[in-house]
Design a protein around this motif. Structure first.
Motif, PDB file in Angstrom:
ATOM      1  N   MET A  91      -6.440  -4.872   0.508  1.00  0.00           N
ATOM      2  CA  MET A  91      -5.855  -3.536   0.413  1.00  0.00           C
ATOM      3  C   MET A  91      -6.950  -2.484   0.554  1.00  0.00           C
ATOM      4  O   MET A  91      -8.102  -2.718   0.179  1.00  0.00           O
ATOM      5  CB  MET A  91      -5.163  -3.342  -0.941  1.00  0.00           C
ATOM      6  CG  MET A  91      -3.898  -4.136  -1.137  1.00  0.00           C
ATOM      7  SD  MET A  91      -3.152  -3.721  -2.736  1.00  0.00           S
ATOM      8  CE  MET A  91      -1.619  -4.651  -2.619  1.00  0.00           C
ATOM      9  N   THR A  92      -6.581  -1.325   1.068  1.00  0.00           N
ATOM     10  CA  THR A  92      -7.525  -0.213   1.108  1.00  0.00           C
ATOM     11  C   THR A  92      -7.722   0.345  -0.300  1.00  0.00           C
ATOM     12  O   THR A  92      -6.992  -0.003  -1.241  1.00  0.00           O
ATOM     13  CB  THR A  92      -7.026   0.910   2.018  1.00  0.00           C
ATOM     14  OG1 THR A  92      -5.830   1.465   1.460  1.00  0.00           O
ATOM     15  CG2 THR A  92      -6.763   0.409   3.429  1.00  0.00           C
ATOM     16  N   ARG A  94      -7.047   3.344  -1.230  1.00  0.00           N
ATOM     17  CA  ARG A  94      -5.829   4.088  -1.559  1.00  0.00           C
ATOM     18  C   ARG A  94      -4.720   3.143  -2.035  1.00  0.00           C
ATOM     19  O   ARG A  94      -4.037   3.412  -3.026  1.00  0.00           O
ATOM     20  CB  ARG A  94      -5.348   4.876  -0.336  1.00  0.00           C
ATOM     21  CG  ARG A  94      -4.039   5.639  -0.570  1.00  0.00           C
ATOM     22  CD  ARG A  94      -3.531   6.315   0.670  1.00  0.00           C
ATOM     23  NE  ARG A  94      -4.319   7.501   1.004  1.00  0.00           N
ATOM     24  CZ  ARG A  94      -5.170   7.582   2.006  1.00  0.00           C
ATOM     25  NH1 ARG A  94      -5.364   6.517   2.800  1.00  0.00           N
ATOM     26  NH2 ARG A  94      -5.837   8.689   2.252  1.00  0.00           N
ATOM     27  N   GLN A  95      -4.547   2.026  -1.365  1.00  0.00           N
ATOM     28  CA  GLN A  95      -3.490   1.081  -1.731  1.00  0.00           C
ATOM     29  C   GLN A  95      -3.757   0.425  -3.079  1.00  0.00           C
ATOM     30  O   GLN A  95      -2.825   0.197  -3.861  1.00  0.00           O
ATOM     31  CB  GLN A  95      -3.354   0.019  -0.638  1.00  0.00           C
ATOM     32  CG  GLN A  95      -2.782   0.545   0.667  1.00  0.00           C
ATOM     33  CD  GLN A  95      -2.930  -0.431   1.818  1.00  0.00           C
ATOM     34  OE1 GLN A  95      -3.811  -1.305   1.806  1.00  0.00           O
ATOM     35  NE2 GLN A  95      -2.077  -0.294   2.831  1.00  0.00           N
ATOM     36  N   ASN A  96      -5.025   0.142  -3.377  1.00  0.00           N
ATOM     37  CA  ASN A  96      -5.374  -0.422  -4.677  1.00  0.00           C
ATOM     38  C   ASN A  96      -5.034   0.540  -5.805  1.00  0.00           C
ATOM     39  O   ASN A  96      -4.499   0.131  -6.850  1.00  0.00           O
ATOM     40  CB  ASN A  96      -6.868  -0.766  -4.729  1.00  0.00           C
ATOM     41  CG  ASN A  96      -7.175  -2.191  -4.316  1.00  0.00           C
ATOM     42  OD1 ASN A  96      -6.962  -3.125  -5.077  1.00  0.00           O
ATOM     43  ND2 ASN A  96      -7.662  -2.346  -3.088  1.00  0.00           N
ATOM     44  N   GLU A  98      -2.874   2.967  -5.699  1.00  0.00           N
ATOM     45  CA  GLU A  98      -1.436   3.275  -5.709  1.00  0.00           C
ATOM     46  C   GLU A  98      -0.584   2.145  -6.285  1.00  0.00           C
ATOM     47  O   GLU A  98       0.526   2.387  -6.779  1.00  0.00           O
ATOM     48  CB  GLU A  98      -0.974   3.575  -4.286  1.00  0.00           C
ATOM     49  CG  GLU A  98       0.480   4.028  -4.195  1.00  0.00           C
ATOM     50  CD  GLU A  98       0.923   4.244  -2.768  1.00  0.00           C
ATOM     51  OE1 GLU A  98       1.880   5.017  -2.568  1.00  0.00           O
ATOM     52  OE2 GLU A  98       0.326   3.642  -1.855  1.00  0.00           O
ATOM     53  N   LEU A  99      -1.096   0.916  -6.262  1.00  0.00           N
ATOM     54  CA  LEU A  99      -0.273  -0.246  -6.612  1.00  0.00           C
ATOM     55  C   LEU A  99       0.433  -0.133  -7.962  1.00  0.00           C
ATOM     56  O   LEU A  99       1.649  -0.324  -8.046  1.00  0.00           O
ATOM     57  CB  LEU A  99      -1.123  -1.516  -6.556  1.00  0.00           C
ATOM     58  CG  LEU A  99      -0.369  -2.822  -6.795  1.00  0.00           C
ATOM     59  CD1 LEU A  99       0.726  -3.025  -5.744  1.00  0.00           C
ATOM     60  CD2 LEU A  99      -1.333  -4.004  -6.788  1.00  0.00           C
ATOM     61  N   LYS A 102       3.426   2.168  -7.945  1.00  0.00           N
ATOM     62  CA  LYS A 102       4.650   1.616  -7.363  1.00  0.00           C
ATOM     63  C   LYS A 102       5.434   0.838  -8.413  1.00  0.00           C
ATOM     64  O   LYS A 102       6.666   0.869  -8.440  1.00  0.00           O
ATOM     65  CB  LYS A 102       4.315   0.713  -6.180  1.00  0.00           C
ATOM     66  CG  LYS A 102       3.815   1.445  -4.947  1.00  0.00           C
ATOM     67  CD  LYS A 102       3.571   0.478  -3.793  1.00  0.00           C
ATOM     68  CE  LYS A 102       3.174   1.209  -2.524  1.00  0.00           C
ATOM     69  NZ  LYS A 102       2.932   0.280  -1.390  1.00  0.00           N
ATOM     70  N   ARG A 108       7.263   8.673  -3.764  1.00  0.00           N
ATOM     71  CA  ARG A 108       6.112   8.575  -2.873  1.00  0.00           C
ATOM     72  C   ARG A 108       5.218   9.804  -2.949  1.00  0.00           C
ATOM     73  O   ARG A 108       3.988   9.694  -2.976  1.00  0.00           O
ATOM     74  CB  ARG A 108       6.591   8.358  -1.434  1.00  0.00           C
ATOM     75  CG  ARG A 108       5.447   8.263  -0.425  1.00  0.00           C
ATOM     76  CD  ARG A 108       5.965   7.989   0.974  1.00  0.00           C
ATOM     77  NE  ARG A 108       6.641   6.684   1.035  1.00  0.00           N
ATOM     78  CZ  ARG A 108       7.202   6.198   2.146  1.00  0.00           C
ATOM     79  NH1 ARG A 108       7.165   6.914   3.274  1.00  0.00           N
ATOM     80  NH2 ARG A 108       7.789   5.022   2.131  1.00  0.00           N
ATOM     81  N   ASP A 129      -9.570   5.144   2.823  1.00  0.00           N
ATOM     82  CA  ASP A 129      -9.089   4.167   3.810  1.00  0.00           C
ATOM     83  C   ASP A 129     -10.041   2.987   3.994  1.00  0.00           C
ATOM     84  O   ASP A 129      -9.799   2.124   4.845  1.00  0.00           O
ATOM     85  CB  ASP A 129      -8.856   4.863   5.156  1.00  0.00           C
ATOM     86  CG  ASP A 129      -7.735   5.896   5.081  1.00  0.00           C
ATOM     87  OD1 ASP A 129      -6.715   5.594   4.431  1.00  0.00           O
ATOM     88  OD2 ASP A 129      -7.894   7.001   5.633  1.00  0.00           O
ATOM     89  N   HIS A 131     -11.996  -0.539   2.589  1.00  0.00           N
ATOM     90  CA  HIS A 131     -11.624  -1.684   1.766  1.00  0.00           C
ATOM     91  C   HIS A 131     -12.714  -1.919   0.719  1.00  0.00           C
ATOM     92  O   HIS A 131     -13.879  -1.566   0.947  1.00  0.00           O
ATOM     93  CB  HIS A 131     -11.447  -2.931   2.637  1.00  0.00           C
ATOM     94  CG  HIS A 131     -10.221  -2.898   3.486  1.00  0.00           C
ATOM     95  ND1 HIS A 131     -10.171  -2.213   4.679  1.00  0.00           N
ATOM     96  CD2 HIS A 131      -8.976  -3.437   3.307  1.00  0.00           C
ATOM     97  CE1 HIS A 131      -8.960  -2.338   5.214  1.00  0.00           C
ATOM     98  NE2 HIS A 131      -8.224  -3.077   4.395  1.00  0.00           N
ATOM     99  N   ARG A 147      -8.000   3.988 -10.353  1.00  0.00           N
ATOM    100  CA  ARG A 147      -6.693   3.349 -10.522  1.00  0.00           C
ATOM    101  C   ARG A 147      -6.176   3.551 -11.948  1.00  0.00           C
ATOM    102  O   ARG A 147      -5.002   3.834 -12.159  1.00  0.00           O
ATOM    103  CB  ARG A 147      -6.791   1.867 -10.198  1.00  0.00           C
ATOM    104  CG  ARG A 147      -5.465   1.119 -10.297  1.00  0.00           C
ATOM    105  CD  ARG A 147      -5.609  -0.305  -9.800  1.00  0.00           C
ATOM    106  NE  ARG A 147      -6.633  -1.032 -10.538  1.00  0.00           N
ATOM    107  CZ  ARG A 147      -7.102  -2.228 -10.172  1.00  0.00           C
ATOM    108  NH1 ARG A 147      -6.644  -2.812  -9.076  1.00  0.00           N
ATOM    109  NH2 ARG A 147      -8.021  -2.824 -10.888  1.00  0.00           N
TER     110      ARG A 147
END
Length: 256
Positions: A91-92, A94-96, A98-99, A102, A108, A129, A131, A147
């Motif tokens: 995950m990027t 940002r995705q880490n 955001e997890l 969610k 969103r 963006d 990793h 996070r």
């Protein structure tokens, strides 16, 4: 905000029972930053995992805002020592971050706002963006902190989060934690093996005994609220407090 009452933890190993935590009792007030130190192997991480609801206590009780902890509380975040294992490499950044948002089922737009704000707070807006494997160890730990911040916790637990980074990065991250703690007004429990770090960060320092663990001392840190790596550590009071904590830990080691 955080109440720990006669907390006990017993493991079964090699056909016998091992009492990792004997009886631990202390409180953390709302908006307070308390550091926990003790001899190596005394059960600091076990204590933190019980407080977080990640391990069931053998006895006693933990309460957050008056509610008993029977599993991970909804308004609590944990930053672990092994940041490389707590981030998902595919995950990027940002995705880490955001997890967990969610999992909270936030809209969103709100997730994007929280992610952007937390990355800006830890100085990683330009790395959103990337990793984790593309970042240094210190930057990876900043992702883990971001996070936790994005989750908007009332209570933040940190388990020796800077143990694996170099001295300069450690100093930078310590100041980052102090800034975030002041800005977010979060209640924080910070486990560390570093006496200087505990005195520099904490409003109080809890000294644990050797296993089976109990509380040997609860030391108030009367340093100025605004702290500086050079000025604060040069104060005579800093040296006195460091010596006080060190003597308690030496006493704990001798009590084995």
């Amino acid at each position: 905000m955080l109440e720990i009452r006669e907390l006990n933890k017993v493991y079964r190993g090699s056909g016998r029972l091992v009492e990792a935590i004997g009886s631990v009792t202390f409180d953390v007030a709302a908006g307070e930053l308390v550091c926990v130190v003790g001899p190596s192997g005394c059960g600091k991480t076990t204590l933190l995992r019980c407080v977080a609801g990640l391990l069931p206590a053998g006895g006693g009780e933990v309460r957050v805002a008056g509610e008993p902890v029977t599993g991970p509380p909804p308004r609590m975040a944990v930053v672990f020592q092994e940041y490389g294992r707590s981030l998902f490499p595919w995950m990027t950044v940002r995705q880490n971050v955001e997890l967990p948002l969610k999992e909270k089922r936030l809209p969103r737009a709100r997730r994007a706002e929280l992610v952007a704000g937390s990355l800006a707070a830890v100085g990683l807006s330009d790395a959103a963006d990337a990793h984790p494997w593309q970042l240094s160890g210190g930057m990876q730990q900043r992702v883990a902190i971001a996070r936790a911040v994005a989750y908007e916790p009332e209570v933040l637990l940190m388990d020796e989060p800077f143990a694996a980074v170099d001295a300069q990065t450690r100093a930078d991250l310590e100041d980052l934690i102090l800034r975030l703690w002041r800005d977010l007004e979060v209640t924080a429990l910070f486990v560390t093996h570093d006496i200087d770090e505990a005195v520099y960060l904490g409003q109080r320092v809890i000294v644990l005994s050797s296993s089976p663990t109990g509380v040997m001392a609860d030391i108030k840190i009367d340093l100025p609220r605004d702290r500086d790596q050079l000025a604060t550590r040069s104060l005579p009071l800093f040296g006195e407090l460091r010596g006080q904590v060190y003597r308690w830990i030496q006493q704990a080691r001798g009590a084995r």
